[in-house]
Design an enzyme around this catalytic site. Structure first.
Site, short mmCIF file in Angstrom:
data_model
loop_
_atom_site.label_atom_id
_atom_site.label_comp_id
_atom_site.label_asym_id
_atom_site.label_seq_id
_atom_site.Cartn_x
_atom_site.Cartn_y
_atom_site.Cartn_z
CB VAL A 79 -1.00 0.11 1.05
CG1 VAL A 79 -1.74 1.56 1.37
CG2 VAL A 79 -1.80 -1.23 0.96
CG ASP A 137 9.94 0.31 5.94
OD1 ASP A 137 10.60 -0.12 6.66
OD2 ASP A 137 8.92 0.05 5.35
CB THR A 183 -7.25 -2.03 6.59
OG1 THR A 183 -7.02 -1.98 5.40
CG2 THR A 183 -8.39 -2.56 6.96
CG PHE A 212 -11.12 0.44 -1.74
CD1 PHE A 212 -11.80 -0.30 -1.05
CD2 PHE A 212 -11.20 1.90 -1.52
CE1 PHE A 212 -12.61 0.21 -0.02
CE2 PHE A 212 -11.96 2.42 -0.74
CZ PHE A 212 -12.46 1.50 0.14
CG LEU A 213 -3.59 -1.08 -3.27
CD1 LEU A 213 -2.86 -2.14 -3.26
CD2 LEU A 213 -2.67 -0.06 -3.38
CG LEU A 256 -20.15 -13.62 -8.94
CD1 LEU A 256 -21.37 -13.39 -9.72
CD2 LEU A 256 -20.70 -14.30 -7.57
CB CYS A 279 -6.89 -7.52 2.07
SG CYS A 279 -5.68 -6.19 1.65
#
Length: 445
Positions: A11, A30, A121, A150-151, A248, A258
């Site tokens: 992310v 980082d 998140t 939302f990647l 589906l 995730c």
């Protein structure tokens, strides 16, 4: 804008690089020195199509830097994006220690007004906790916002540059204007909510997608019993605008960083509010059980698996990524070895990551798909890499000792089976199966 991104995982790194591509001045931070050294050499610690080129281009233009100095990077920035990990604790709750550490260090480095954006998140209410921690360390003014990502791994760059929507959770008009400006070139579909709703949107979205996957896998299992084809069922369902065609695809269940983490975290959030989220608990149970259909089918074909050699194609949880977090391959391989089978595995990208995280010492890692399949008693496809789809089934048959092929991702079509003697099993497509004994379809009178 001057932006600092804290965290260089999927992310953080992708978001920071894409913001620099939009013309912003970005520092990605980082605390892992080896990772920053790698990025400064032009190397990328994760596999993500298109990312390395963007990094090289924007470093050359002077818009992208990498650093371990969080304090200096915070002082330099107008917008600070928190994109650190929130892994699951043993009880399923999100581990917020990295979030809290980042908030503390931000507070200690504040030198003026900043907008603090959370992309990680996090459970509902976490941004308020971030506000409190920063305020404990600094008297400087700041605002907070929740902008969930939302990647999808494997298409992360494309998803970031072409999002379905941008969610901005804030209680500040200034933040709304600034963050809308930051994202305006990406999409006009910018939705502004309160912070708690933005935090919940991320969990609710992932939980719903996980539910669709478990639902279609349950439908696939029924299709096998009644003689229907789940791919045709899903195709017909997908045209209903209330349902949609995405997620589906029947198979061996979801994995990754995730869906497993976020479904468990939402179950815990509900539990803390004295709510029993029965539906989502069933989604998780169905997903885990689906993985073992591969084992059950092998046993139905071959009897006891002790002493058998099983080839595995695919170790990543999905194609176009080297991420193996919660990949179905872990549990499938562990079960096979516990049953006494010899397992040979191949993945074009993710083998080294899998090796570092797998505790099955007897697993044999192969350098090619052919090597993994060679003289195996059965071959199982666990990841739908394009490389596997393009290998002729007649060639696969010639490599195998016994003609058993378990297609856990439904990557092969009926015409590809022509002129082979493969005993073939897929998921929810009984009409495609070859040499597999299935129960007679129900006849309703």
């Amino acid at each position: 804008m001057k932006i600092t991104v804290i965290g260089t995982g999927y992310v953080g790194l992708v978001s920071g690089v894409c913001f620099s591509e939009l013309g912003n001045e970005v520092i990605c931070v980082d605390h892992i020195e080896a990772k920053i050294e790698m990025l400064n050499r032009g190397e990328v610690p994760i596999y993500e199509p298109g990312l390395q080129t963007l990094i090289a281009n924007n470093r050359e233009r002077g818009r992208l830097r990498f650093s371990t100095d969080l304090g200096a990077s915070v002082k330099h920035a107008e917008v600070i994006i928190i994109a650190v990990g929130t892994p699951s604790l043993p009880n399923g709750q999100a581990n917020l220690s990295f979030i809290e550490q980042a908030a503390s260090e931000i507070g200690q480095a504040m030198n003026g007004y900043k907008i603090i954006v959370t992309k990680s998140t996090v459970p509902v209410g976490t941004n308020e906790r971030i506000r409190d921690i920063i305020a404990q360390h600094s008297k400087e003014p700041f605002d907070i916002a929740s902008v969930p990502e939302f990647l999808r791994e494997g298409t992360a760059v494309s998803d970031t540059m072409n999002p379905d929507r941008i969610i901005i959770g804030t209680d500040s008009e200034v933040v709304r204007e600034r963050l809308t400006e930051l994202h305006r070139s990406l999409t006009s579909n910018i939705i502004v909510t309160d912070i708690r709703s933005a935090e919940m949107i991320k969990y609710a979205s992932n939980a719903f997608l996980a539910t669709k996957i478990s639902f279609i896998n349950e439908i696939a299992n029924i299709c096998e019993k009644v003689g229907a084809d789940v791919t045709k069922v899903a195709y017909g369902m997908g045209f209903d605008q209330r349902i949609g065609a995405s997620f589906l695809k029947a198979g061996i269940g979801y994995g990754g960083s995730c869906f497993p983490k976020d479904t468990q975290a939402l179950i815990q959030i509900a539990g803390q509010m004295d709510y029993d989220f029965k539906l989502l608990k069933s989604v998780v149970e169905v997903n885990r059980e689906q993985r073992f259909n591969v084992i059950r089918k092998l046993e139905s074909l071959m009897g006891h698996l002790a002493g058998k050699t099983i080839g595995i194609w695919g170790l990543a949880f999905k194609p176009e990524t080297d991420d193996v977090r919660d990949s179905p391959a872990f549990e499938i391989i562990a079960a096979l070895t516990e049953m006494g089978a010899k397992v040979k595995a191949y993945d074009p990208i993710a083998a080294e990551n899998f090796r570092r995280n797998c505790d099955v010492d007897s697993l044999i890692y192969c350098d090619t798909a052919r090597e993994a399949a060679w003289q195996a008693d059965a071959l199982c496809v666990l990841t739908e890499w394009k490389e596997f789809q393009h290998i002729p089934l007649s060639e696969i048959e010639s490599w195998l000792k016994s003609p058993y092929l378990i297609d856990g991702r439904n990557i092969y079509k009926e015409e590809q089976l022509a002129n082979t003697q493969l005993v073939y099993y897929s998921v929810g497509r009984p009409g495609m199966n070859r040499g597999v004994k299935e129960p007679a379809p129900y006849i309703l009178l």
